[in-house]
Motif scaffolding. Sequence first.
Motif, PDB file in Angstrom:
ATOM      1  N   ASP A 106       3.911   7.981   2.501  1.00 10.75           N
ATOM      2  CA  ASP A 106       5.129   7.440   2.416  1.00 10.75           C
ATOM      3  C   ASP A 106       5.146   5.927   2.730  1.00 10.75           C
ATOM      4  OD1 ASP A 106       5.732   9.942   1.694  1.00 10.75           O
ATOM      5  OD2 ASP A 106       6.859  10.474   3.453  1.00 10.75           O
ATOM      6  N   GLY A 107       4.233   5.543   3.968  1.00 10.75           N
ATOM      7  CA  GLY A 107       4.358   3.949   4.313  1.00 10.75           C
ATOM      8  C   GLY A 107       3.431   3.151   3.498  1.00 10.75           C
ATOM      9  N   LEU A 108       2.557   3.572   2.710  1.00  9.11           N
ATOM     10  CA  LEU A 108       1.648   2.701   2.088  1.00  9.11           C
ATOM     11  C   LEU A 108       2.323   1.715   1.214  1.00  9.11           C
ATOM     12  CD1 LEU A 108      -1.300   4.960   0.724  1.00  9.11           C
ATOM     13  CD2 LEU A 108      -1.450   3.089   2.438  1.00  9.11           C
ATOM     14  N   GLN A 109       3.192   2.025   0.406  1.00  8.49           N
ATOM     15  CA  GLN A 109       3.782   1.111  -0.374  1.00  8.49           C
ATOM     16  C   GLN A 109       4.308  -0.220   0.294  1.00  8.49           C
ATOM     17  OE1 GLN A 109       3.634   1.681  -3.620  1.00  8.49           O
ATOM     18  NE2 GLN A 109       4.440  -0.120  -4.498  1.00  8.49           N
ATOM     19  N   GLU A 110       5.018  -0.168   1.354  1.00  5.08           N
ATOM     20  CA  GLU A 110       5.472  -1.198   2.134  1.00  5.08           C
ATOM     21  C   GLU A 110       4.629  -1.650   3.314  1.00  5.08           C
ATOM     22  OE1 GLU A 110       9.635  -0.875   3.379  1.00  5.08           O
ATOM     23  OE2 GLU A 110      10.017   0.325   1.444  1.00  5.08           O
ATOM     24  N   ASN A 111       3.665  -0.826   3.446  1.00 10.08           N
ATOM     25  CA  ASN A 111       2.534  -1.401   4.508  1.00 10.08           C
ATOM     26  C   ASN A 111       3.055  -1.171   5.851  1.00 10.08           C
ATOM     27  OD1 ASN A 111       0.140  -2.231   6.110  1.00 10.08           O
ATOM     28  ND2 ASN A 111       0.174  -3.927   5.014  1.00 10.08           N
ATOM     29  N   LYS A 112       3.907  -0.166   5.911  1.00 10.77           N
ATOM     30  CA  LYS A 112       4.493   0.235   7.257  1.00 10.77           C
ATOM     31  C   LYS A 112       4.288   1.610   7.411  1.00 10.77           C
ATOM     32  CE  LYS A 112       7.882  -3.453   7.270  1.00 10.77           C
ATOM     33  NZ  LYS A 112       9.197  -3.617   7.154  1.00 10.77           N
ATOM     34  N   ILE A 113       3.459   2.261   7.865  1.00 12.20           N
ATOM     35  CA  ILE A 113       3.307   3.760   7.945  1.00 12.20           C
ATOM     36  C   ILE A 113       3.567   3.903   9.569  1.00 12.20           C
ATOM     37  CG2 ILE A 113       1.301   5.429   8.673  1.00 12.20           C
ATOM     38  CD1 ILE A 113      -0.197   3.826   6.348  1.00 12.20           C
ATOM     39  N   ASP A 114       4.671   4.775   9.667  1.00  2.20           N
ATOM     40  CA  ASP A 114       5.160   5.463  11.107  1.00  2.20           C
ATOM     41  C   ASP A 114       4.883   6.582  11.271  1.00  2.20           C
ATOM     42  OD1 ASP A 114       6.576   5.558  13.216  1.00  2.20           O
ATOM     43  OD2 ASP A 114       8.253   4.702  12.544  1.00  2.20           O
ATOM     44  N   TYR A 167      -4.968  -0.778  11.043  1.00  2.00           N
ATOM     45  CA  TYR A 167      -5.956   0.307  10.538  1.00  2.00           C
ATOM     46  C   TYR A 167      -6.258  -0.072   9.038  1.00  2.00           C
ATOM     47  CZ  TYR A 167      -4.758   4.202  13.887  1.00  2.00           C
ATOM     48  OH  TYR A 167      -4.603   4.804  14.981  1.00  2.00           O
ATOM     49  N   THR A 168      -7.382   0.455   8.515  1.00  2.00           N
ATOM     50  CA  THR A 168      -7.733   0.405   7.151  1.00  2.00           C
ATOM     51  C   THR A 168      -7.174   1.783   6.605  1.00  2.00           C
ATOM     52  OG1 THR A 168      -9.662   1.461   7.287  1.00  2.00           O
ATOM     53  CG2 THR A 168      -9.898  -0.856   7.036  1.00  2.00           C
ATOM     54  N   LEU A 169      -7.025   2.012   5.476  1.00  2.00           N
ATOM     55  CA  LEU A 169      -6.520   3.213   4.812  1.00  2.00           C
ATOM     56  C   LEU A 169      -7.617   4.181   5.186  1.00  2.00           C
ATOM     57  CD1 LEU A 169      -4.534   4.838   3.054  1.00  2.00           C
ATOM     58  CD2 LEU A 169      -5.811   3.905   1.131  1.00  2.00           C
ATOM     59  N   GLU A 170      -8.641   3.828   5.033  1.00  2.00           N
ATOM     60  CA  GLU A 170      -9.900   4.932   5.363  1.00  2.00           C
ATOM     61  C   GLU A 170      -9.719   5.439   6.759  1.00  2.00           C
ATOM     62  OE1 GLU A 170     -13.421   2.745   3.852  1.00  2.00           O
ATOM     63  OE2 GLU A 170     -13.141   3.527   1.657  1.00  2.00           O
ATOM     64  N   SER A 171      -9.443   4.379   7.740  1.00  2.00           N
ATOM     65  CA  SER A 171      -9.719   4.867   9.152  1.00  2.00           C
ATOM     66  C   SER A 171      -8.413   5.816   9.328  1.00  2.00           C
ATOM     67  CB  SER A 171      -9.852   3.561  10.102  1.00  2.00           C
ATOM     68  OG  SER A 171      -8.662   2.958  10.032  1.00  2.00           O
ATOM     69  N   ILE A 172      -7.303   5.531   8.922  1.00  2.00           N
ATOM     70  CA  ILE A 172      -5.995   6.277   9.114  1.00  2.00           C
ATOM     71  C   ILE A 172      -6.102   7.646   8.434  1.00  2.00           C
ATOM     72  CG2 ILE A 172      -4.502   5.466   7.271  1.00  2.00           C
ATOM     73  CD1 ILE A 172      -3.311   6.320  11.042  1.00  2.00           C
ATOM     74  N   LEU A 173      -6.739   7.658   7.486  1.00  2.00           N
ATOM     75  CA  LEU A 173      -7.095   9.028   6.773  1.00  2.00           C
ATOM     76  C   LEU A 173      -7.934   9.850   7.397  1.00  2.00           C
ATOM     77  CD1 LEU A 173      -6.815   8.052   2.877  1.00  2.00           C
ATOM     78  CD2 LEU A 173      -5.183   9.578   4.316  1.00  2.00           C
ATOM     79  N   ALA A 174      -9.100   9.237   7.894  1.00  2.00           N
ATOM     80  CA  ALA A 174     -10.019   9.738   8.727  1.00  2.00           C
ATOM     81  C   ALA A 174      -9.373  10.111  10.010  1.00  2.00           C
ATOM     82  CB  ALA A 174     -11.171   9.037   9.294  1.00  2.00           C
ATOM     83  N   GLN A 175      -8.555   9.466  10.451  1.00  2.00           N
ATOM     84  CA  GLN A 175      -7.812  10.300  11.730  1.00  2.00           C
ATOM     85  C   GLN A 175      -6.844  11.232  11.466  1.00  2.00           C
ATOM     86  OE1 GLN A 175      -5.651   7.320  14.038  1.00  2.00           O
ATOM     87  NE2 GLN A 175      -4.653   8.805  15.183  1.00  2.00           N
ATOM     88  N   ALA A 176      -6.408  11.390  10.287  1.00  4.73           N
ATOM     89  CA  ALA A 176      -5.750  12.485   9.985  1.00  4.73           C
ATOM     90  C   ALA A 176      -6.439  13.635   9.733  1.00  4.73           C
ATOM     91  CB  ALA A 176      -4.910  11.923   8.666  1.00  4.73           C
ATOM     92  N   ASN A 177      -7.531  13.631   8.947  1.00  5.71           N
ATOM     93  CA  ASN A 177      -8.399  14.462   8.738  1.00  5.71           C
ATOM     94  C   ASN A 177      -8.662  15.200  10.072  1.00  5.71           C
ATOM     95  OD1 ASN A 177      -9.725  16.189   6.786  1.00  5.71           O
ATOM     96  ND2 ASN A 177     -11.784  15.064   7.604  1.00  5.71           N
ATOM     97  N   LEU A 233      -3.492  -2.143   7.467  1.00  8.02           N
ATOM     98  CA  LEU A 233      -2.215  -1.238   7.254  1.00  8.02           C
ATOM     99  C   LEU A 233      -1.409  -1.655   8.635  1.00  8.02           C
ATOM    100  CD1 LEU A 233      -3.153   1.731   5.404  1.00  8.02           C
ATOM    101  CD2 LEU A 233      -1.900  -0.191   4.370  1.00  8.02           C
ATOM    102  N   HIS A 234      -0.406  -1.704   8.803  1.00  5.84           N
ATOM    103  CA  HIS A 234       0.498  -1.569   9.977  1.00  5.84           C
ATOM    104  C   HIS A 234       0.811  -0.290  10.367  1.00  5.84           C
ATOM    105  CE1 HIS A 234       1.076  -5.537   8.411  1.00  5.84           C
ATOM    106  NE2 HIS A 234       1.086  -6.097   9.809  1.00  5.84           N
ATOM    107  N   VAL A 235       0.312   0.556  11.307  1.00  4.09           N
ATOM    108  CA  VAL A 235       0.551   1.677  11.710  1.00  4.09           C
ATOM    109  C   VAL A 235       1.197   2.050  13.129  1.00  4.09           C
ATOM    110  CG1 VAL A 235      -0.497   3.888  12.146  1.00  4.09           C
ATOM    111  CG2 VAL A 235      -1.561   2.575  10.369  1.00  4.09           C
ATOM    112  N   THR A 236       2.229   2.461  13.179  1.00  2.00           N
ATOM    113  CA  THR A 236       3.016   2.578  14.294  1.00  2.00           C
ATOM    114  C   THR A 236       2.927   3.936  14.702  1.00  2.00           C
ATOM    115  OG1 THR A 236       4.657   0.979  13.441  1.00  2.00           O
ATOM    116  CG2 THR A 236       5.442   2.455  15.280  1.00  2.00           C
TER     117      THR A 236
END
Length: 169
Positions: free
Chosen positions: A56-64, A119-129, A104-107
């Motif tokens: 949901d946050g990717l489009q605006e580069n604001k992942i909360d 974060y990078t997209l890959e790093s936040i997805l690895a964390q989610a996994n 990416l800006h991750v809050t």
Amino acid sequence: MRATIVQAINQNLQNAISLIDGISPEIYTDVSVGPYYSSIGSHLRHALDFFDCIIDGLQENKIDLTARKRDEVISCNPEACKNHIYEIQQQLSSFVGVNTDYLLHVTDNLGQGKVTIMYTLESILAQANTHATHHYAIISYMLQAMKCEVAIEGFGYNPSTPVPKREGI
């Protein structure tokens, strides 16, 4: 993004589908196991919320990560959970080949209020996994307490855990 990352995550999410297919709706929603008295469905929903926040946050580069949906339908309805997993898997698959060479800006709230981390997209997805795997481990304890056996190879174990040390489901 590298296909290997998406494949690993989608395989881990597939384990949740295998779990759902291997238990009854009553086990999925059972809240009798302490100390948290939460259901398997609520743990799966929580893990999926993390992926939702990213998508949901990717489009605006604001992942909360504090802006979780907490959709109780997913917590209570195994089929709704499976359908949501399929949606996430499809979305993740669409990321293969996309340029992810940006930050990416991750809050998140680390215990002392919200903080934004890069974060990078890959790093936040690895964390989610990894986060999902952590909840699978909790689910494994819950299943044992409910005396419910489900055989899913490696379920709830970090892939780096040596196979001879793995026990349980």
